[in-house]
Design an enzyme around this catalytic site. Structure first.
Site, PDB file in Angstrom:
ATOM      1  N   LYS A 260       0.850  -1.202   0.000  1.00  0.00           N
ATOM      2  CA  LYS A 260       0.000   0.000   0.000  1.00  0.00           C
ATOM      3  C   LYS A 260       0.884   1.250   0.000  1.00  0.00           C
ATOM      4  CE  LYS A 260      -0.348  -0.381   5.029  1.00  0.00           C
ATOM      5  NZ  LYS A 260      -1.170  -0.946   6.120  1.00  0.00           N
TER       6      LYS A 260
ATOM      7  N   ARG B 185     -10.703  -0.187  13.862  1.00  0.00           N
ATOM      8  CA  ARG B 185     -10.337   0.616  12.700  1.00  0.00           C
ATOM      9  C   ARG B 185     -11.099   0.165  11.463  1.00  0.00           C
ATOM     10  NH1 ARG B 185      -4.267   1.010  10.174  1.00  0.00           N
ATOM     11  NH2 ARG B 185      -4.821  -1.103   9.540  1.00  0.00           N
TER      12      ARG B 185
ATOM     13  N   TYR C  34      15.856  30.827   7.488  1.00  0.00           N
ATOM     14  CA  TYR C  34      14.640  31.579   7.814  1.00  0.00           C
ATOM     15  C   TYR C  34      14.536  31.843   9.303  1.00  0.00           C
ATOM     16  CZ  TYR C  34      12.502  30.948   3.201  1.00  0.00           C
ATOM     17  OH  TYR C  34      12.215  30.988   1.880  1.00  0.00           O
TER      18      TYR C  34
END
Ligand SMILES: *Cc1c(COP(=O)(O)O)cnc(C)c1O
Length: 379
Positions: free
Chosen positions: A53, A152, A274
């Site tokens: 997946k 789930r 930054y």
């Protein structure tokens, strides 16, 4: 592996050339195969699927599945129908591909046409797959997923009990597996493991008799009682430690190296990056690499790169496309534009990087960006 097969493995035909990329991701398919063999050894005679997946945990589902097939892996799990459709096209007919999150309502004919196996997570999905089988005029393959305690995905116990009251509930469905997923498999002493296993036993006894599958990567290391008839490892294939707290029994799979874009020297007190979140405490040598949070390196992730085994701390904030390294440990000129520094590799594993970032290796891999030059090797 020869050049031709390397090319055929490299996903999108064009890819990003090494010259054009800011960083190079190396994926060792040979190590993935060796990890598969190690898991199989751990499993004795039990079958072992490959979970691919999220594009093979970011490493390329097609390439990973094709490699595992050489070791006889013929069952794959993806999360989404979309992933199943892509994978089926890429690897052709033959291996079983299961869609873990279930098929979206109405998509069943598309899944049937692609020869995908449904993972049935609810009574409604069971009804829809039964109708699809009726429409197709043949039995259709499926895994029934039950919720043994993770809350789930899968049929809750009450739903299993309700569904099986209808003796025709599974008509036309070839129930290849009853599956469930462990919530705490990476904590071997967690009581939920055994509670889930017992709940799984009870639920599968209610369902049509079929082979069972419970273990993910870490579940394989909980011992034979958790192995059943099929294991479903993902993470361990990709080199993530399935036994946190103990030495990693898997081979590392991923290398990530970024190019130095520029080097400079700065004086004491100079602000860096930054927000000037860092000011030099003394003269410093810096290297800026072409790699940043747009490449999936979260701003909170591991805070150093490595060159020839020397740690090069990040200075200031991670930018979108660049990170500034302190290379003062090296004599001037040692590290130059175009040189590659290691982000993942022998000096810093995926699990190390995850540990520094307060996350898990899964997230490091799944976050990896798309603008790398990807190099598939077979060690
Ligand atoms: C992701 C997943 C797996 C693989 O888990 P790993 O921890 O990566 O081995 C197995 N089964 C299910 C249901 C999953 O969602």
């Amino acid at each position: 592996m020869n050049d031709a097969s390397k090319r055929s493995l490299s996903g999108d035909a064009a890819g990003v050339s090494e010259a054009a990329a800011g960083a190079i991701l190396t994926i060792d398919l040979g190590a993935i195969r060796e990890n598969y063999r190690r898991l199989k050894a751990q499993l004795g005679g039990v079958r072992c699927a490959g979970v691919v997946k999220a594009d093979g945990y970011g490493l390329g589902a097609t390439q990973v599945a094709s490699a595992l097939m050489k070791d006889g892996c013929d069952i794959f799990f993806v999360a989404l129908l979309a992933e199943g459709l892509v994978l089926r096209k890429a690897i052709g007919a033959g291996p079983d591909i299961y869609v873990l999150n279930g098929l979206p309502p109405g998509s069943e004919p598309e899944a049937v046409a692609a020869g995908l196996c449904a993972v049935i997570n609810s009574g409604a999905q069971l009804t829809a797959w039964r109708a699809a089988a009726h429409g197709a005029g043949r039995r259709l393959p499926a895994a029934i997923q039950v919720d043994s305690g993770m809350s789930r995905l899968g049929m809750a116990p009450a739903e299993v009990e309700a569904v099986v009251k209808d003796t025709g509930a599974f008509a036309g469905i070839d129930v290849r597996y009853v599956i469930s997923h462990l919530a705490c498999a990476d904590e071997p002493r967690h009581p939920a493991n055994e509670q889930q296993r017992l709940a799984f036993e009870r639920l599968r006894a209610l369902l049509p008799e079929a082979p069972a599958s419970l273990a993910n990567s870490s579940g394989i290391f909980l011992g034979p009682r958790y192995h059943y008839d099929l294991a479903r490892p993902g993470a361990a294939l990709y080199g993530i430690n399935p036994t946190p707290g103990a030495p990693n029994p898997m081979l590392p799979v991923v290398g990530l190296r970024a190019k130095v874009a520029q080097t400079r020297g700065i004086e004491k007190g100079t602000g860096v990056g930054y927000g000037h979140s860092y000011h030099a405490e003394g003269p410093r040598s810096l290297a800026t690499i072409s790699f940043g949070y747009a490449d999936g390196w979260l701003r909170r992730s591991a805070s150093a790169a490595w060159f020839e085994g020397v740690r090069l701390p990040f200075l200031g904030r991670v930018s979108m496309d660049s990170i500034i390294l302190d290379i003062s440990a090296f004599p001037p000129g040692k590290l130059r534009e175009g040189d590659l520094v290691e982000l993942l590799g022998p000096s810093q594993s995926v699990d190390d990087a995850a540990g520094h970032a307060g996350t898990i290796g899964y997230e490091i891999l799944a976050s990896l960006g798309t603008r790398f030059h990807r190099r598939y090797v077979d060690s």
